[in-house]
Design an enzyme around this catalytic site. Structure first.
Site, PDB file in Angstrom:
ATOM      1  N   ASP A  20     -11.020  -3.848  -9.532  1.00  0.00           N
ATOM      2  CA  ASP A  20      -9.893  -3.300  -8.810  1.00  0.00           C
ATOM      3  C   ASP A  20      -9.037  -4.486  -8.332  1.00  0.00           C
ATOM      4  OD1 ASP A  20      -8.349  -1.313  -7.477  1.00  0.00           O
ATOM      5  OD2 ASP A  20      -9.347  -1.838  -5.605  1.00  0.00           O
ATOM      6  N   ASP A  22      -6.114  -4.455  -5.318  1.00  0.00           N
ATOM      7  CA  ASP A  22      -5.845  -4.552  -3.886  1.00  0.00           C
ATOM      8  C   ASP A  22      -7.151  -4.460  -3.106  1.00  0.00           C
ATOM      9  OD1 ASP A  22      -4.482  -4.689  -1.483  1.00  0.00           O
ATOM     10  OD2 ASP A  22      -2.947  -3.271  -2.105  1.00  0.00           O
ATOM     11  N   ASP A 216     -13.427  -2.151  -3.901  1.00  0.00           N
ATOM     12  CA  ASP A 216     -13.587  -2.129  -2.447  1.00  0.00           C
ATOM     13  C   ASP A 216     -13.597  -0.711  -1.888  1.00  0.00           C
ATOM     14  OD1 ASP A 216     -10.805  -1.710  -2.939  1.00  0.00           O
ATOM     15  OD2 ASP A 216     -10.370  -2.293  -0.862  1.00  0.00           O
TER      16      ASP A 216
END
Length: 266
Positions: A20, A22, A216
């Site tokens: 991922d 961000d 995250d």
């Protein structure tokens, strides 16, 4: 200590890395500490890696240039977005389809490249992603078209997204009023939909057992990895804490502070 050593050896042995962006690679316009060393290690070890984002706003070229402005130079081929996944899905379902689009240039461009034309009169689809131009007239138009037979597609199921001003409404929050007003549920293409993950694996040319998903967020990244058969790594550099993990019935295979822990030291 031995368990952590075994974990790191297992991760370092993987051929493919799906990450991922961000919260894993950057916050806003700043790289997370240790990311440059992680990418250098991926390149040095000839690992196959892909940055996979649920955001549909930017094209791979724009994402490449964003990271370049932060000092991280990576080829455009290492990026894949929910906009590209959405365009690929629609082109496979109905080649030459038309759509009324609620979204940013990254989504519109991906649809054009897939042969999908814009149509605000009698489209096959209403397609929604993130956008700064969302308003009440947009909702009215989408509702009218869906009530006349258009099918509702959304690029991702994220309710909120991080920004420099804190959490802001994301794709699912924008689609919700349209779903409520029409009684029709959108089909969400991005993570955790396995479609996007399987495309990522094909782009890397690796099997699921040879790859790892690093993210995250439990509700998109980690569940996407689990359901696609990848080892999963939750990093605590983004929006999830160790305590948050207890809210879910599933678990990541590994939890790290950040991707900076993956390359061997020294």
């Amino acid at each position: 200590m031995d368990q952590m050593t075994d974990t790191m050896e297992l991760l370092r042995s993987k051929k493919g890395f799906i990450c991922d962006m961000d919260g894993v690679i950057y916050h806003g316009n700043h790289l997370i500490e240790g990311v440059s060393a992680f990418v250098e290690w991926l390149q040095k070890e000839n690992k196959r890696f892909l940055f996979l984002t649920n955001s549909s706003e930017r094209s791979p070229l724009e994402l490449q240039q964003k990271l370049a402005r932060m000092g991280l130079h990576i080829g455009e081929e290492h990026f894949y977005t929910s906009a590209l996944a959405t365009a690929k899905f629609i082109a496979s379902q109905k080649p030459g389809a038309s759509a009324y689009v609620i979204g940013a240039p990254g989504l519109v461009g991906a649809l054009y490249e897939a042969g999908i034309v814009m149509n605000d009169v009698d489209p096959d689809y209403v397609i929604s992603g993130e956008t700064n131009t969302y308003n009440y007239q947009t909702i009215l138009k989408a509702v009218d078209l869906i009530n006349k037979g258009a099918r509702l597609i959304a690029t991702n199921s994220d309710l909120i997204a991080p920004s420099d001003h804190g959490a802001i409404p994301s794709c699912r929050a924008l689609v919700a009023p349209i779903e409520l007003a029409t009684g029709k549920s959108a089909y969400y293409v991005g993570k955790p939909n396995p479609l996007m993950m399987r495309t990522g694996l094909r782009l890397l040319g690796v099997h699921s057992h040879e790859a790892v998903m690093i993210g995250d967020r439990m509700d998109t990244d980690i569940i996407a990895g689990i359901e696609t058969g990848l080892d999963t790594v939750l990093v605590l550099s983004g929006c999830t804490t160790v305590q948050d993990v207890e809210n879910y019935a599933y678990r990541p295979h590994h939890i790290l502070n950040s991707v900076a822990e993956i390359p061997p030291k020294g």
